[in-house]
Scaffold this motif. Structure first.
Motif, PDB file in Angstrom:
ATOM      1  N   TRP A 195      -9.633   0.583   5.825  1.00 28.43           N
ATOM      2  CA  TRP A 195      -8.696  -0.384   5.259  1.00 28.43           C
ATOM      3  C   TRP A 195      -7.725   0.402   4.382  1.00 28.43           C
ATOM      4  O   TRP A 195      -8.127   1.082   3.434  1.00 28.43           O
ATOM      5  N   VAL A 196      -6.436   0.290   4.714  1.00 29.28           N
ATOM      6  CA  VAL A 196      -5.413   1.108   4.071  1.00 29.28           C
ATOM      7  C   VAL A 196      -4.512   0.227   3.212  1.00 29.28           C
ATOM      8  O   VAL A 196      -3.943  -0.754   3.700  1.00 29.28           O
ATOM      9  N   LEU A 197      -4.401   0.563   1.943  1.00 30.39           N
ATOM     10  CA  LEU A 197      -3.534  -0.171   1.029  1.00 30.39           C
ATOM     11  C   LEU A 197      -2.560   0.798   0.376  1.00 30.39           C
ATOM     12  O   LEU A 197      -2.880   1.978   0.166  1.00 30.39           O
ATOM     13  N   SER A 198      -1.384   0.283   0.036  1.00 31.51           N
ATOM     14  CA  SER A 198      -0.433   1.109  -0.708  1.00 31.51           C
ATOM     15  C   SER A 198       0.485   0.215  -1.518  1.00 31.51           C
ATOM     16  O   SER A 198       0.623  -0.981  -1.232  1.00 31.51           O
ATOM     17  N   ALA A 199       1.094   0.795  -2.542  1.00 26.23           N
ATOM     18  CA  ALA A 199       1.971   0.029  -3.419  1.00 26.23           C
ATOM     19  C   ALA A 199       2.916   0.991  -4.127  1.00 26.23           C
ATOM     20  O   ALA A 199       2.715   2.207  -4.121  1.00 26.23           O
ATOM     21  N   ARG A 200       3.923   0.419  -4.775  1.00 31.79           N
ATOM     22  CA  ARG A 200       4.898   1.238  -5.486  1.00 31.79           C
ATOM     23  C   ARG A 200       4.399   1.676  -6.857  1.00 31.79           C
ATOM     24  O   ARG A 200       4.961   2.588  -7.464  1.00 31.79           O
ATOM     25  N   SER A 201       3.347   1.041  -7.369  1.00 32.75           N
ATOM     26  CA  SER A 201       2.822   1.406  -8.672  1.00 32.75           C
ATOM     27  C   SER A 201       1.309   1.269  -8.648  1.00 32.75           C
ATOM     28  O   SER A 201       0.735   0.597  -7.784  1.00 32.75           O
ATOM     29  N   GLU A 202       0.675   1.915  -9.608  1.00 35.99           N
ATOM     30  CA  GLU A 202      -0.779   1.846  -9.693  1.00 35.99           C
ATOM     31  C   GLU A 202      -1.250   0.417  -9.957  1.00 35.99           C
ATOM     32  O   GLU A 202      -2.242  -0.041  -9.387  1.00 35.99           O
ATOM     33  N   GLN A 226      -2.992  -5.512  -5.277  1.00 39.61           N
ATOM     34  CA  GLN A 226      -3.192  -5.659  -3.835  1.00 39.61           C
ATOM     35  C   GLN A 226      -4.675  -5.795  -3.519  1.00 39.61           C
ATOM     36  O   GLN A 226      -5.091  -6.658  -2.743  1.00 39.61           O
ATOM     37  N   ALA A 227      -5.456  -4.880  -4.093  1.00 40.40           N
ATOM     38  CA  ALA A 227      -6.892  -4.893  -3.828  1.00 40.40           C
ATOM     39  C   ALA A 227      -7.530  -6.194  -4.310  1.00 40.40           C
ATOM     40  O   ALA A 227      -8.370  -6.783  -3.614  1.00 40.40           O
ATOM     41  N   ALA A 228      -7.136  -6.649  -5.484  1.00 36.40           N
ATOM     42  CA  ALA A 228      -7.722  -7.867  -6.036  1.00 36.40           C
ATOM     43  C   ALA A 228      -7.376  -9.076  -5.174  1.00 36.40           C
ATOM     44  O   ALA A 228      -8.233  -9.929  -4.890  1.00 36.40           O
ATOM     45  N   ARG A 229      -6.125  -9.177  -4.750  1.00 34.30           N
ATOM     46  CA  ARG A 229      -5.705 -10.315  -3.924  1.00 34.30           C
ATOM     47  C   ARG A 229      -6.432 -10.314  -2.587  1.00 34.30           C
ATOM     48  O   ARG A 229      -6.877 -11.361  -2.096  1.00 34.30           O
ATOM     49  N   THR A 251       1.182  -4.219   9.688  1.00 31.93           N
ATOM     50  CA  THR A 251       2.109  -5.217   9.149  1.00 31.93           C
ATOM     51  C   THR A 251       2.506  -4.940   7.708  1.00 31.93           C
ATOM     52  O   THR A 251       3.146  -5.784   7.086  1.00 31.93           O
ATOM     53  N   ARG A 252       2.154  -3.796   7.180  1.00 38.59           N
ATOM     54  CA  ARG A 252       2.457  -3.500   5.786  1.00 38.59           C
ATOM     55  C   ARG A 252       3.206  -2.177   5.653  1.00 38.59           C
ATOM     56  O   ARG A 252       2.931  -1.215   6.377  1.00 38.59           O
ATOM     57  N   SER A 253       4.130  -2.136   4.704  1.00 34.09           N
ATOM     58  CA  SER A 253       4.894  -0.925   4.428  1.00 34.09           C
ATOM     59  C   SER A 253       4.009   0.100   3.729  1.00 34.09           C
ATOM     60  O   SER A 253       2.970  -0.235   3.156  1.00 34.09           O
ATOM     61  N   VAL A 254       4.465   1.342   3.769  1.00 33.12           N
ATOM     62  CA  VAL A 254       3.728   2.426   3.126  1.00 33.12           C
ATOM     63  C   VAL A 254       4.491   2.873   1.881  1.00 33.12           C
ATOM     64  O   VAL A 254       5.687   3.164   1.941  1.00 33.12           O
TER      65      VAL A 254
END
Length: 1024
Positions: free
Chosen positions: A418-425, A431-434, A457-460
């Motif tokens: 499962w890959v997650l990413s975001a612009r800030s910590e 993201q993880a919590a949601r 379906t998600r940006s990196v």
């Protein structure tokens, strides 16, 4: 299917009591009334959109809300927003009144700056979306009063049907921010005193003032079906018209005007009054408006008294959201036909006198009701009327049946990522919590569907985390820990990566069964493994597959089979990594691992490499018994003076790690002596003393057997064990491989060379993980790292997925759909981006200009510091003033490695920063400072050179060259500067280099080309 049918493929909203379309559906389905729940207009993730706090404060909150909703809209549609950049995607947004402009002017001139004019401009609501996402279709604000957002939807459908755009964003935004506007509405005389909306009820006393926003993503139905988009509903037809002149007055609704627009919408859809089962009415709850609307609907549906059309009004749930009222109604209608149930309309008493609408063929739906059973698709109409007489009606139809995805059921406990990413910590944690909440609440959400949807379906973004596990519960637990800030997750911040090195280990790293799990999971690995085995088996006395996956560890440990076995596994593993998008810029091996490196680099064909490794292994295995190899935790300089006859350094692996090799007696004696001096020593489990004089009996025969091996030119950088330098003339000849057997492995020199060439990611491609530790001990760069792909006694697939996650977290591109192919996952709806919002409002501005300081004083202070402290001092100086200019509260909010343009700077704020730095340093600084030196760190280096007179003799072109060298090639490509560089260098017909190659292209450019490019790029931004 009609050519005018339009698919609704995405929904996004921020409405009272509902932050998402899912929340909104639950609200109306459950019949809740939340009209007194305002949007939090001050909260916004400015950093996500590269906006400074100062600009965010000047922006109308509708602009901010539009940006966030547009991003959520694409994600809800299961589309990566970046894929639409540069495309003809139109934006139509309904908006009325300008409360933030009223507040801005009320505050006076003290808080005005160059951001203010655009910040309060209504047209910028739509234009912000187009700019941020790079959309090149029509982009406009629609103001027809309360019907604005539904008119915007109509215009969007027209644009799509005319072929003017391939996608369209449509909707509306309305915020109640200024008391002045509230007073005007109160004086208008139509507001409710009870605080409830009594739509079509005799108790109606006016509308309830509310706020909110909603957007839909639209696409022609045919292309949507062809492209496999998730279709929420279909817009069959729409119409817009004005009531014209009426005797009752302009702000009084017109029966004929409303009936006309409904009739025309039905006609455009090819339908009549008998084809619609539900009307989402305008239904404001006013004494005049609702009776007029009921009579207008009666002109269309009066014949349905025995089978009345059900009607309702979302305003009974959330109030009247002004210019967003129509989109709120459309969202409700879309969700209603999608779910096949009709939500209750609140605050209606069907038993009260005067509330009977049966004569109009209507019935207010007061309970949650199943959709009437018909032999046709579910259909609903949506009405929205403006106070100036501009009316709109839209016909919404159930989406056509779409074929189910073919799903391959994964094996039990099949590892996945499962890959997650975001612009800030903070956003990553959000993201993880949601996602954790969604997974916990939805038992039907499979692990493979989540994995595939996250990957496709998600940006990196730069802050990244990867969870690896074999089942839903393990992954969900990891998600919760990530949300709680558990450092155990594979997480990190991707930086502008330098070059990537594939490092291939040598003999001793093999184990029985290696590669079997990868073979059965990944077809790419299996095919490459089979080809390599076939090539090697032609030169062996026994089938290699049976040796690697057999039951005799001693047979695999035999050098005759160990070396070919490693070659086969490394070749197959390389093919798999490359299929995942992980490509090397440089390759190097350790001892026999260099044969794999030479093959991967294109120097050796598969057949020649197979023949070479088989002959090497067989002849080494046939050497006379005797000889030992001992690993010593000491440097080459310490060990070399102690060497005696019969003892050689076989390998220099790290700064404090060498291997000695030779006859047993002298080698053991030297090992004992080193141990007595405090060095750790470890005898290696090898059959012979490789890379020593004891291998010379095989040299001549080996040279004869490989004499006809042909060496090609390396396609990528290849580092030689023999020299510790890049492969040059004569590399790969028979004589080279003979020397390679006898001479020491200069692995440390190779690592240092690779690092000097810009490498900062080293991938150990092979079994075990011994070389990764050696690389780590040899690196001098803080952000460089070594990653092992396999480890003994650990599941291979898990370990390789973890390695891919670690590389991804470092910034290495990884094509996750390729990694996850074969799992059978489907794209499903997941929580949208977890924006890390902060409060932005009027009143935040830059501080007073910095006090003037003499450059000589600052230079004198710097000279008393170490180079590292000089850099830190000037970085802090730059960040302090950058934070002030942008409106941050602390210099810690400035990321020293992000480009100025990506943290919210533009030309005028860049000049302001230049002026402040000019005042505090006394230096003559260019007005294009933030473009010449694109990051705070680069600017700090420039200030240091200027203050310490290290830049005094630089010519203008040299300054430009030095600044361009600081920009990663990937960034040059993203901004379009690379194309200019290549064009100006006369290289435009050549294929563009891979973004990971580095800045080598810049070295080849002339100074004139650089100057021309820089002038062209910066001239438009030069405030002079």
């Amino acid at each position: 299917m009609s050519p005018t049918d339009v698919a609704v493929i995405g929904l996004a909203c921020r409405l009272p009591g509902a932050a998402t379309s899912r929340d909104f559906w639950h609200l109306v389905r459950d019949g809740r009334e939340v009209s007194d729940s305002p949007c939090d207009a001050a909260e916004f993730d400015a950093d996500f959109f590269n906006l400074s706090p100062r600009e965010a404060c000047a922006m109308d909150p509708r602009q901010r809300l539009a940006l966030e909703l547009a991003w959520e809209l694409f994600e809800d549609a299961l589309l990566v927003p970046e894929t639409s950049r540069g495309e003809q995607v139109s934006v139509f947004v309904g908006a009325m009144t300008d409360d933030y402009a009223v507040l801005t002017l009320r505050e006076g001139t003290d808080n005005l700056d160059h951001h203010s004019f655009g910040g309060v401009s209504r047209t910028m609501i739509a234009n912000r979306i187009s700019y941020a996402l790079g959309l090149q279709g029509s982009s406009m604000i629609v103001d027809t009063g309360q019907s604005s957002s539904l008119v915007a939807v109509h215009l969007a459908c027209e644009s799509l049907c005319a072929g003017e755009s391939r996608l369209a964003i449509a909707g509306g935004i309305h915020l109640n921010l200024a008391d002045e506007t509230a007073m005007l509405e109160k004086e208008f005389g139509a507001m409710s005193m009870s605080g409830h909306t009594y739509a079509f009820d005799g108790r109606a006393d006016g509308y309830v003032r509310a706020e909110g926003a909603g957007l839909v993503l639209l696409k022609p139905l045919g292309p949507a079906i062809r492209d496999g988009n998730r279709i929420r509903a279909v817009i069959r037809g729409s119409a817009v018209g004005n009531s014209g002149h009426t005797s009752a007055g302009q702000t009084v609704p017109s029966v004929s005007g409303q009936a006309d627009v409904i009739r025309r919408a039905l006609a455009r859809a090819g339908l009549d009054g008998g084809d619609v089962d539900y009307i989402e009415a305008h239904g404001t709850g006013t004494e005049v408006g609702d009776p007029v609307e009921a009579r207008a609907l009666g002109e269309i549906f009066a014949e349905r008294q025995q089978d009345p059309v059900r009607i309702g009004s979302v305003k009974t749930n959330i109030g009247h959201t002004g210019s967003a009222a129509g989109i709120a109604g459309l969202l409700k209608a879309v969700l209603t036909v999608e779910n096949g149930v009709i939500p209750p309309s609140l605050n209606y008493d069907s038993t009260a006198s005067g509330n009977d609408l049966k004569s109009f063929g209507l019935q207010v739906n007061t309970t949650l009701a199943s959709w009437p059973v018909r032999d046709r698709p579910r259909r609903a109409g949506v009405s929205s009327f403006g106070m100036g007489g501009t009316n709109a009606h839209v016909i919404v139809e159930e989406a056509p049946a779409q074929p189910d995805s073919v799903v391959v059921e994964p094996e039990q406990d099949m590892p996945m990522a499962w890959v997650l990413s975001a612009r800030s910590e903070q956003a990553l944690t959000n993201q993880a919590a949601r996602l954790a909440v969604r997974v916990a609440a939805d038992d039907g959400l499979t692990a493979t569907d989540v994995a595939w949807s996250l990957a496709t379906t998600r940006s990196v973004f730069e802050h990244r985390a990867v969870l690896v596990g074999g089942d839903r519960q393990v992954l969900a637990t990891g998600l919760t820990r990530l949300a709680d800030g558990d450092p155990g997750a594979i997480a990190g911040r991707a930086r502008a990566t330098g070059k990537t090195v594939f490092v291939f280990p040598g003999q001793g790293s093999q184990w029985l069964g290696m590669g079997r799990q990868l073979y059965h999971r990944f077809p790419v690995f299996a095919r490459a493994f089979d080809h390599a085995v076939d090539a090697v088996d032609a030169h062996l006395r026994s089938g290699l597959r049976d040796v690697i996956w057999g039951i005799d560890p001693d047979l695999l440990a035999n050098t005759e089979f160990a070396q070919p076995a490693l070659f086969v596994v490394e070749v197959a593993l390389t093919a798999l990594l490359q299929a995942w998008g992980i490509e090397p810029d440089l390759v190097m091996g350790h001892s026999v691992g260099e044969i794999t490196a030479a093959h991967v680099a294109g120097v050796l064909t598969l057949d020649d490499a197979a023949r070479l490794v088989a002959a090497r292994g067989r002849l080494m295995a046939g050497l006379p018994d005797g000889g030992v190899m001992v690993a010593v935790a000491a440097g080459e300089d310490e060990v070399t003076p102690l060497l005696t006859d019969g003892v050689a350094i076989a390998a220099v692996n790290a700064r404090n790690s060498v291997v000695i090799s030779g006859a047993e007696v002298p080698v053991s004696a030297l090992a004992d002596r080193l141990a007595q001096q405090g060095a750790r020593v470890h005898r290696l489990a090898v059959s012979h003393a490789f890379h020593s004089v004891l291998v010379e009996p095989m040299i001549d025969e080996f040279g004869r057997l490989v004499a006809d091996v042909e060496a090609g030119e390396p396609r990528i950088g290849l580092v030689s064990n023999l020299t510790g330098r890049l492969a040059g003339a004569g590399y790969g000849s028979a004589q080279y491989w003979v020397e390679h057997v006898r001479q020491p492995v200069r692995f440390l020199d190779g690592v240092r060379l690779a690092e000097s060439l810009g490498a900062n990611v080293f991938v150990e491609v092979g079994p075990a993980a011994g070389l990764s530790a050696a690389v780590e001990h040899s690196l001098s760069t803080e952000h460089a790292a070594a990653v092992a792909t396999l480890a003994k006694d650990r599941p291979e697939v898990d370990t390789l997925l973890v390695a891919a996650g670690q590389l991804f977290a470092l910034g290495t591109p990884v094509v996750w759909p390729s990694v996850l192919s074969g799992l059978g996952g489907r794209q499903v709806e997941l929580p949208t981006y977890g924006f890390a919002r902060q409060r932005f409002w009027l009143g935040l501005g830059a501080d007073a200009p910095a006090p003037v300081s003499r450059a000589a004083d600052l230079a004198e202070q710097l000279q008393a510091l170490t180079p590292d402290d000089q850099h830190r001092r000037l970085v802090e100086l730059v960040c302090t003033h950058a934070a002030t200019v942008l409106g941050h509260s602390s210099s810690r909010d400035i990321d020293v490695e992000r480009a100025f343009q990506d943290i919210g700077f533009e030309s005028l704020t860049g000049v302001e920063l230049r002026n402040r730095l000019k005042a505090v340093t006394g230096l003559a600084l260019s007005r294009t400072l933030i473009f010449d030196f694109p990051t705070p760190a680069a600017l700090a280096d420039h200030l240091r050179r200027q203050l310490l007179h290290e830049d005094r003799d630089d010519s203008g072109d040299e300054k430009i060259w030095s600044s361009l060298k600081k920009i990663p090639l990937r960034e040059l490509r993203r901004t379009g500067l690379l194309d200019k560089l290549l064009l100006l260098a006369g290289e435009s017909d050549a294929p563009l280099p891979d973004p990971e190659v580095g800045n080598d292209i810049i070295d080849a450019l002339s100074a004139d080309a650089l100057i021309a490019m820089a002038l062209e790029s910066n001239s438009a931004d030069d405030a002079d």
